[in-house]
Design a protein around this motif. Structure first.
Motif, PDB file in Angstrom:
ATOM      1  N   TRP A 131       0.815  -1.213   0.000  1.00 24.98           N
ATOM      2  CA  TRP A 131       0.000   0.000   0.000  1.00 24.98           C
ATOM      3  C   TRP A 131       0.853   1.269   0.000  1.00 24.98           C
ATOM      4  N   VAL A 132       0.356   2.296  -0.700  1.00 23.26           N
ATOM      5  CA  VAL A 132       0.920   3.637  -0.533  1.00 23.26           C
ATOM      6  C   VAL A 132      -0.238   4.578  -0.271  1.00 23.26           C
ATOM      7  N   LYS A 133      -0.136   5.325   0.819  1.00 24.24           N
ATOM      8  CA  LYS A 133      -1.216   6.259   1.182  1.00 24.24           C
ATOM      9  C   LYS A 133      -0.932   7.638   0.590  1.00 24.24           C
ATOM     10  N   VAL A 134      -1.950   8.216  -0.022  1.00 18.37           N
ATOM     11  CA  VAL A 134      -1.821   9.533  -0.649  1.00 18.37           C
ATOM     12  C   VAL A 134      -2.867  10.442  -0.001  1.00 18.37           C
ATOM     13  N   ASP A 135      -2.458  11.631   0.375  1.00 16.72           N
ATOM     14  CA  ASP A 135      -3.392  12.581   1.000  1.00 16.72           C
ATOM     15  C   ASP A 135      -4.303  13.164  -0.097  1.00 16.72           C
ATOM     16  N   ALA A 136      -5.589  12.783  -0.052  1.00 14.39           N
ATOM     17  CA  ALA A 136      -6.522  13.160  -1.123  1.00 14.39           C
ATOM     18  C   ALA A 136      -7.273  14.459  -0.824  1.00 14.39           C
ATOM     19  N   ALA A 137      -6.853  15.174   0.204  1.00 17.15           N
ATOM     20  CA  ALA A 137      -7.540  16.436   0.524  1.00 17.15           C
ATOM     21  C   ALA A 137      -6.888  17.612  -0.212  1.00 17.15           C
ATOM     22  N   ARG A 138      -5.888  17.329  -1.045  1.00 24.13           N
ATOM     23  CA  ARG A 138      -5.155  18.401  -1.749  1.00 24.13           C
ATOM     24  C   ARG A 138      -5.700  18.593  -3.165  1.00 24.13           C
ATOM     25  N   PRO A 139      -5.228  19.636  -3.888  1.00 20.89           N
ATOM     26  CA  PRO A 139      -5.719  19.848  -5.255  1.00 20.89           C
ATOM     27  C   PRO A 139      -5.412  18.659  -6.180  1.00 20.89           C
ATOM     28  N   VAL A 140      -6.287  18.459  -7.141  1.00 21.16           N
ATOM     29  CA  VAL A 140      -6.211  17.309  -8.063  1.00 21.16           C
ATOM     30  C   VAL A 140      -4.817  17.155  -8.687  1.00 21.16           C
ATOM     31  N   GLU A 141      -4.222  18.283  -9.168  1.00 22.11           N
ATOM     32  CA  GLU A 141      -2.942  18.191  -9.896  1.00 22.11           C
ATOM     33  C   GLU A 141      -1.813  17.770  -8.966  1.00 22.11           C
ATOM     34  N   VAL A 142      -1.872  18.239  -7.711  1.00 17.97           N
ATOM     35  CA  VAL A 142      -0.814  17.905  -6.747  1.00 17.97           C
ATOM     36  C   VAL A 142      -0.862  16.400  -6.448  1.00 17.97           C
ATOM     37  N   ILE A 143      -2.061  15.899  -6.266  1.00 14.00           N
ATOM     38  CA  ILE A 143      -2.234  14.463  -5.983  1.00 14.00           C
ATOM     39  C   ILE A 143      -1.747  13.645  -7.186  1.00 14.00           C
ATOM     40  N   GLN A 144      -2.137  14.107  -8.383  1.00 14.44           N
ATOM     41  CA  GLN A 144      -1.780  13.369  -9.592  1.00 14.44           C
ATOM     42  C   GLN A 144      -0.264  13.298  -9.782  1.00 14.44           C
ATOM     43  N   THR A 145       0.423  14.387  -9.528  1.00 11.90           N
ATOM     44  CA  THR A 145       1.886  14.398  -9.676  1.00 11.90           C
ATOM     45  C   THR A 145       2.507  13.362  -8.735  1.00 11.90           C
ATOM     46  N   GLU A 146       2.013  13.317  -7.511  1.00  9.55           N
ATOM     47  CA  GLU A 146       2.557  12.350  -6.549  1.00  9.55           C
ATOM     48  C   GLU A 146       2.278  10.912  -7.015  1.00  9.55           C
ATOM     49  N   ILE A 147       1.066  10.681  -7.494  1.00  5.18           N
ATOM     50  CA  ILE A 147       0.704   9.331  -7.952  1.00  5.18           C
ATOM     51  C   ILE A 147       1.590   8.910  -9.126  1.00  5.18           C
ATOM     52  N   GLN A 148       1.811   9.832 -10.054  1.00  6.77           N
ATOM     53  CA  GLN A 148       2.655   9.506 -11.222  1.00  6.77           C
ATOM     54  C   GLN A 148       4.059   9.105 -10.760  1.00  6.77           C
ATOM     55  N   GLN A 149       4.605   9.857  -9.792  1.00 11.45           N
ATOM     56  CA  GLN A 149       5.956   9.541  -9.296  1.00 11.45           C
ATOM     57  C   GLN A 149       5.992   8.153  -8.653  1.00 11.45           C
ATOM     58  N   ILE A 150       4.979   7.852  -7.853  1.00  5.58           N
ATOM     59  CA  ILE A 150       4.940   6.548  -7.159  1.00  5.58           C
ATOM     60  C   ILE A 150       4.883   5.417  -8.189  1.00  5.58           C
ATOM     61  N   VAL A 151       4.026   5.588  -9.198  1.00  4.51           N
ATOM     62  CA  VAL A 151       3.816   4.517 -10.176  1.00  4.51           C
ATOM     63  C   VAL A 151       5.046   4.337 -11.065  1.00  4.51           C
ATOM     64  N   ILE A 152       5.615   5.434 -11.521  1.00  2.95           N
ATOM     65  CA  ILE A 152       6.794   5.330 -12.393  1.00  2.95           C
ATOM     66  C   ILE A 152       7.943   4.663 -11.634  1.00  2.95           C
ATOM     67  N   GLU A 153       8.104   5.054 -10.391  1.00  2.75           N
ATOM     68  CA  GLU A 153       9.169   4.436  -9.578  1.00  2.75           C
ATOM     69  C   GLU A 153       8.937   2.922  -9.459  1.00  2.75           C
ATOM     70  N   LYS A 154       7.712   2.534  -9.241  1.00  2.00           N
ATOM     71  CA  LYS A 154       7.384   1.105  -9.095  1.00  2.00           C
ATOM     72  C   LYS A 154       7.595   0.361 -10.433  1.00  2.00           C
ATOM     73  N   LEU A 155       7.193   1.004 -11.541  1.00  2.79           N
ATOM     74  CA  LEU A 155       7.358   0.366 -12.850  1.00  2.79           C
ATOM     75  C   LEU A 155       8.838   0.191 -13.202  1.00  2.79           C
ATOM     76  N   ASN A 156       9.676   1.108 -12.739  1.00  2.61           N
ATOM     77  CA  ASN A 156      11.103   1.060 -13.080  1.00  2.61           C
ATOM     78  C   ASN A 156      11.903   0.138 -12.166  1.00  2.61           C
ATOM     79  N   ARG A 157      11.266  -0.333 -11.113  1.00  2.00           N
ATOM     80  CA  ARG A 157      12.000  -1.119 -10.113  1.00  2.00           C
ATOM     81  C   ARG A 157      12.376  -2.501 -10.628  1.00  2.00           C
TER      82      ARG A 157
END
Ligand code: TMP
Length: 206
Positions: free
Chosen positions: A180-206
């Motif tokens: 699991w990775v917890k993401v704070d969803a109370a923030r603006p959509v773009e901020v959340i999306q940037t964090e999600i993209q980083q988490i996923v790309i890092e996982k895909l590259n592992r």
């Protein structure tokens, strides 16, 4: 890679998963974007039964089996074939929703839910689960003011139910911190999306 999105109602999963699918496709990554309940023709028919406000008499056992029926169809018809051909699967909810909503929310026996889940999913677990964390009250308020959102049979349950679901998700995360990775969803959509993209790309590259 099999990635699932979880969170309380109104956490913004659907918006985030749609943006992520678009981003990954733009990066040349083959993506299958699907959802639960639903995602297949049979699953979408089951979804309308599950979420109809007319079906107030539905018993918890029927509810679990219907969510699981939709899941079994989705896993066999879509998710396993996509993963087999190397496509990244993004799924809006998966069996953790059953554990959180029916297990912790409705307080049904977790061991039984695990057995039903194992059968329905053929044992398929996600590689990564993103949890969009939001206070359950704030999530429900968001749903009520969002004209495009479907107000379903479970949204209509009491706040206590939604608090137990929220607490249940935290227990599930504690039990399997590596998935699991917890993401704070109370923030603006773009901020959340940037964090999600980083988490996923890092996982895909592992
Ligand atoms: P959503 O598509 O807006 O996320 O709505 C799905 C609803 O169904 C949501 O209230 C959570 C609920 N649900 C369960 O109770 N158990 C499950 O196994 C799944 C997949 C969803």
């Amino acid at each position: 890679m099999f990635i699932t999105f979880e969170g309380p109602d109104g956490c913004g999963k659907t918006t985030q998963i749609t943006l992520l699918a678009r981003y990954l496709s733009g990066q040349g990554i083959a993506v299958c974007h699907t959802r639960e309940p639903g995602g297949t023709s049979i699953g979408e028919q089951v979804r309308s039964i599950l979420h109809s406000q007319d079906n107030q008499e539905m018993v918890s056992q029927a509810e679990i089996l219907l969510y699981s029926a939709s899941r079994a169809q989705l896993v066999a018809e879509k998710i396993i074939p996509a993963l087999t051909e190397g496509t990244t699967v993004l799924c809006d909810r998966y069996y953790d929703s059953t554990l959180a909503y029916q297990g912790y929310g409705r307080q049904l026996d977790l061991e039984t839910l695990h057995l039903i889940t194992e059968f329905a999913t053929q044992g398929l677990k996600p590689d990564l689960t993103l949890y969009l964390d939001i206070d359950p009250e704030a999530g429900l308020r968001r749903r009520q003011i969002d004209q495009a959102a479907e107000w379903n049979r479970l949204d209509a349950l009491a706040l206590d139910f939604h608090r137990r679901v929220h607490e249940g998700y935290h227990r599930l995360m504690e039990a399997e911190p590596d998935r699991w990775v917890k993401v704070d969803a109370a923030r603006p959509v773009e901020v959340i999306q940037t964090e999600i993209q980083q988490i996923v790309i890092e996982k895909l590259n592992r």
